[in-house]
Design a protein around this motif. Structure first.
Motif, PDB file in Angstrom:
ATOM      1  N   ASP A  40       0.804  -1.226   0.000  1.00 49.19           N
ATOM      2  CA  ASP A  40       0.000   0.000   0.000  1.00 49.19           C
ATOM      3  C   ASP A  40       0.837   1.277   0.000  1.00 49.19           C
ATOM      4  O   ASP A  40       0.318   2.351  -0.259  1.00 49.19           O
ATOM      5  N   ARG A  41       2.138   1.160   0.239  1.00 50.72           N
ATOM      6  CA  ARG A  41       3.015   2.347   0.163  1.00 50.72           C
ATOM      7  C   ARG A  41       3.393   2.658  -1.275  1.00 50.72           C
ATOM      8  O   ARG A  41       3.683   3.806  -1.603  1.00 50.72           O
ATOM      9  N   PHE A  42       3.420   1.637  -2.130  1.00 56.27           N
ATOM     10  CA  PHE A  42       3.938   1.795  -3.492  1.00 56.27           C
ATOM     11  C   PHE A  42       2.876   1.633  -4.584  1.00 56.27           C
ATOM     12  O   PHE A  42       3.003   2.228  -5.654  1.00 56.27           O
ATOM     13  N   LEU A  43       1.852   0.838  -4.331  1.00 51.32           N
ATOM     14  CA  LEU A  43       0.828   0.583  -5.353  1.00 51.32           C
ATOM     15  C   LEU A  43       0.108   1.855  -5.813  1.00 51.32           C
ATOM     16  O   LEU A  43      -0.157   2.002  -7.016  1.00 51.32           O
ATOM     17  N   THR A  78      -0.478   6.177 -12.649  1.00 51.10           N
ATOM     18  CA  THR A  78      -0.002   6.247 -14.041  1.00 51.10           C
ATOM     19  C   THR A  78      -1.116   5.983 -15.037  1.00 51.10           C
ATOM     20  O   THR A  78      -0.962   6.237 -16.225  1.00 51.10           O
ATOM     21  N   GLY A  79      -2.238   5.431 -14.537  1.00 50.09           N
ATOM     22  CA  GLY A  79      -3.336   5.076 -15.432  1.00 50.09           C
ATOM     23  C   GLY A  79      -3.222   3.661 -15.959  1.00 50.09           C
ATOM     24  O   GLY A  79      -4.109   3.173 -16.654  1.00 50.09           O
ATOM     25  N   ILE A  80      -2.135   2.995 -15.654  1.00 45.76           N
ATOM     26  CA  ILE A  80      -1.962   1.589 -16.050  1.00 45.76           C
ATOM     27  C   ILE A  80      -2.140   0.744 -14.792  1.00 45.76           C
ATOM     28  O   ILE A  80      -1.364   0.838 -13.848  1.00 45.76           O
ATOM     29  N   THR A  81      -3.192  -0.046 -14.789  1.00 45.37           N
ATOM     30  CA  THR A  81      -3.485  -0.875 -13.628  1.00 45.37           C
ATOM     31  C   THR A  81      -2.875  -2.260 -13.827  1.00 45.37           C
ATOM     32  O   THR A  81      -3.183  -2.937 -14.800  1.00 45.37           O
ATOM     33  N   PRO A  82      -2.008  -2.668 -12.904  1.00 48.77           N
ATOM     34  CA  PRO A  82      -1.453  -4.020 -13.021  1.00 48.77           C
ATOM     35  C   PRO A  82      -2.564  -5.060 -12.858  1.00 48.77           C
ATOM     36  O   PRO A  82      -3.532  -4.837 -12.136  1.00 48.77           O
ATOM     37  N   VAL A  83      -2.401  -6.174 -13.528  1.00 48.90           N
ATOM     38  CA  VAL A  83      -3.367  -7.255 -13.420  1.00 48.90           C
ATOM     39  C   VAL A  83      -3.128  -8.042 -12.138  1.00 48.90           C
ATOM     40  O   VAL A  83      -4.068  -8.492 -11.492  1.00 48.90           O
ATOM     41  N   VAL A  84      -1.861  -8.174 -11.759  1.00 49.05           N
ATOM     42  CA  VAL A  84      -1.504  -8.972 -10.585  1.00 49.05           C
ATOM     43  C   VAL A  84      -0.408  -8.266  -9.795  1.00 49.05           C
ATOM     44  O   VAL A  84       0.423  -7.565 -10.370  1.00 49.05           O
ATOM     45  N   ASN A  85      -0.451  -8.467  -8.488  1.00 52.12           N
ATOM     46  CA  ASN A  85       0.573  -7.949  -7.594  1.00 52.12           C
ATOM     47  C   ASN A  85       1.010  -9.108  -6.701  1.00 52.12           C
ATOM     48  O   ASN A  85       0.203  -9.646  -5.939  1.00 52.12           O
ATOM     49  N   GLN A  86       2.256  -9.504  -6.809  1.00 49.32           N
ATOM     50  CA  GLN A  86       2.788 -10.596  -6.003  1.00 49.32           C
ATOM     51  C   GLN A  86       3.373 -10.010  -4.725  1.00 49.32           C
ATOM     52  O   GLN A  86       4.318  -9.230  -4.768  1.00 49.32           O
ATOM     53  N   ILE A  87       2.782 -10.390  -3.584  1.00 48.98           N
ATOM     54  CA  ILE A  87       3.234  -9.879  -2.291  1.00 48.98           C
ATOM     55  C   ILE A  87       3.316 -11.027  -1.285  1.00 48.98           C
ATOM     56  O   ILE A  87       2.618 -12.026  -1.415  1.00 48.98           O
ATOM     57  N   GLU A  88       4.187 -10.852  -0.289  1.00 49.98           N
ATOM     58  CA  GLU A  88       4.219 -11.829   0.799  1.00 49.98           C
ATOM     59  C   GLU A  88       2.856 -11.819   1.484  1.00 49.98           C
ATOM     60  O   GLU A  88       2.373 -10.770   1.911  1.00 49.98           O
ATOM     61  N   LEU A  89       2.233 -12.978   1.559  1.00 49.19           N
ATOM     62  CA  LEU A  89       0.933 -13.066   2.198  1.00 49.19           C
ATOM     63  C   LEU A  89       0.697 -14.486   2.681  1.00 49.19           C
ATOM     64  O   LEU A  89       0.772 -15.437   1.899  1.00 49.19           O
ATOM     65  N   HIS A  90       0.465 -14.628   3.959  1.00 44.10           N
ATOM     66  CA  HIS A  90       0.159 -15.909   4.595  1.00 44.10           C
ATOM     67  C   HIS A  90      -0.624 -15.591   5.866  1.00 44.10           C
ATOM     68  O   HIS A  90      -0.803 -14.406   6.204  1.00 44.10           O
ATOM     69  N   PRO A  91      -1.139 -16.595   6.575  1.00 40.81           N
ATOM     70  CA  PRO A  91      -2.050 -16.310   7.689  1.00 40.81           C
ATOM     71  C   PRO A  91      -1.553 -15.310   8.727  1.00 40.81           C
ATOM     72  O   PRO A  91      -2.351 -14.516   9.227  1.00 40.81           O
ATOM     73  N   GLN A  92      -0.285 -15.298   9.060  1.00 37.99           N
ATOM     74  CA  GLN A  92       0.148 -14.345  10.082  1.00 37.99           C
ATOM     75  C   GLN A  92       0.588 -13.003   9.502  1.00 37.99           C
ATOM     76  O   GLN A  92       0.877 -12.078  10.231  1.00 37.99           O
ATOM     77  N   PHE A  93       0.607 -12.874   8.166  1.00 36.46           N
ATOM     78  CA  PHE A  93       0.959 -11.607   7.514  1.00 36.46           C
ATOM     79  C   PHE A  93       0.028 -11.415   6.313  1.00 36.46           C
ATOM     80  O   PHE A  93       0.336 -11.806   5.188  1.00 36.46           O
ATOM     81  N   GLN A  94      -1.126 -10.826   6.580  1.00 38.80           N
ATOM     82  CA  GLN A  94      -2.197 -10.780   5.583  1.00 38.80           C
ATOM     83  C   GLN A  94      -2.258  -9.499   4.757  1.00 38.80           C
ATOM     84  O   GLN A  94      -3.020  -9.431   3.792  1.00 38.80           O
ATOM     85  N   GLN A  95      -1.478  -8.505   5.084  1.00 44.89           N
ATOM     86  CA  GLN A  95      -1.409  -7.261   4.306  1.00 44.89           C
ATOM     87  C   GLN A  95      -2.800  -6.759   3.904  1.00 44.89           C
ATOM     88  O   GLN A  95      -3.094  -6.528   2.735  1.00 44.89           O
ATOM     89  N   ARG A  96      -3.637  -6.575   4.877  1.00 51.65           N
ATOM     90  CA  ARG A  96      -5.041  -6.231   4.618  1.00 51.65           C
ATOM     91  C   ARG A  96      -5.217  -4.917   3.873  1.00 51.65           C
ATOM     92  O   ARG A  96      -6.070  -4.803   2.995  1.00 51.65           O
ATOM     93  N   THR A  97      -4.434  -3.894   4.202  1.00 54.42           N
ATOM     94  CA  THR A  97      -4.584  -2.605   3.520  1.00 54.42           C
ATOM     95  C   THR A  97      -4.234  -2.754   2.042  1.00 54.42           C
ATOM     96  O   THR A  97      -4.948  -2.248   1.172  1.00 54.42           O
ATOM     97  N   THR A  98      -3.159  -3.472   1.763  1.00 55.23           N
ATOM     98  CA  THR A  98      -2.765  -3.693   0.367  1.00 55.23           C
ATOM     99  C   THR A  98      -3.801  -4.539  -0.353  1.00 55.23           C
ATOM    100  O   THR A  98      -4.154  -4.271  -1.504  1.00 55.23           O
ATOM    101  N   GLU A 115      -8.086  -5.055  -4.319  1.00 57.53           N
ATOM    102  CA  GLU A 115      -9.456  -5.445  -4.680  1.00 57.53           C
ATOM    103  C   GLU A 115     -10.230  -4.262  -5.244  1.00 57.53           C
ATOM    104  O   GLU A 115     -10.943  -4.395  -6.238  1.00 57.53           O
ATOM    105  N   LYS A 116     -10.092  -3.110  -4.610  1.00 52.49           N
ATOM    106  CA  LYS A 116     -10.793  -1.898  -5.053  1.00 52.49           C
ATOM    107  C   LYS A 116     -10.416  -1.533  -6.492  1.00 52.49           C
ATOM    108  O   LYS A 116     -11.222  -0.991  -7.235  1.00 52.49           O
ATOM    109  N   ASN A 117      -9.178  -1.838  -6.878  1.00 51.50           N
ATOM    110  CA  ASN A 117      -8.686  -1.470  -8.206  1.00 51.50           C
ATOM    111  C   ASN A 117      -8.588  -2.660  -9.154  1.00 51.50           C
ATOM    112  O   ASN A 117      -7.963  -2.564 -10.206  1.00 51.50           O
ATOM    113  N   ASP A 118      -9.204  -3.774  -8.790  1.00 50.71           N
ATOM    114  CA  ASP A 118      -9.252  -4.986  -9.614  1.00 50.71           C
ATOM    115  C   ASP A 118      -7.860  -5.531  -9.945  1.00 50.71           C
ATOM    116  O   ASP A 118      -7.583  -5.941 -11.063  1.00 50.71           O
TER     117      ASP A 118
END
Length: 150
Positions: free
Chosen positions: A18-21, A27-47, A52-55
């Protein structure tokens, strides 16, 4: 530029939390996918919510916690036992039911088969909520902070 030249149809990014996205989205170019560290104890909810809001689809990097987290015991172990599945299958099912892309790493044919089988597992809403409750925020990160990696 590659997209404008017709050499690719979609763009993906990695480690854009969420600091960089937002800068990419501006830029007007929306990435299709963002690969981030995510597992049960680190869910990055804000990101995740921003994505999700930007598909933007989330690909969970290290979806099983990079073998640095004991998910076999405790709540995930209990969920796995109740469903007759492995702890890894419980975690992968959790990711998949939340619409994430996962590529768990394994060189074992048996584990690869087990990982594929996770796509057929349906956890209950209560079980999903238990796993959701394991988030430790930034304290749950097991890899380096993208802002601090060269």
């Amino acid at each position: 530029k590659l997209r404008e030249e017709g050499l690719t149809t979609s763009i993906g990014v990695a480690n854009f939390d969420d600091r960089f996205l937002p800068a990419v989205l501006e830029t007007g170019i929306t990435p299709v996918v963002n690969q981030i560290e995510l597992h049960p104890q680190f869910q990055q909810r804000t990101t995740t919510l921003l994505s999700e809001k930007n598909d933007v689809k989330i690909e969970a990097w290290g979806p099983l916690g990079q073998a640095k987290v004991d998910y076999a015991s405790g709540p995930i172990g209990e969920i796995a036992a109740a469903n007759g599945i492995s702890w890894a299958q419980a975690v992968l099912a959790w990711h998949l039911q939340q619409g994430r892309i996962v590529f768990p790493k394994s060189s074992s044919r048996e584990r690869m088969d087990e990982n594929f089988a996770a796509a057929q597992i349906q956890l209950s809403s209560e079980q999903l909520a238990v796993i959701d409750g394991l988030d430790k925020g930034l304290d749950g990160r097991v890899s380096g902070d993208p802002a601090e990696v060269n």
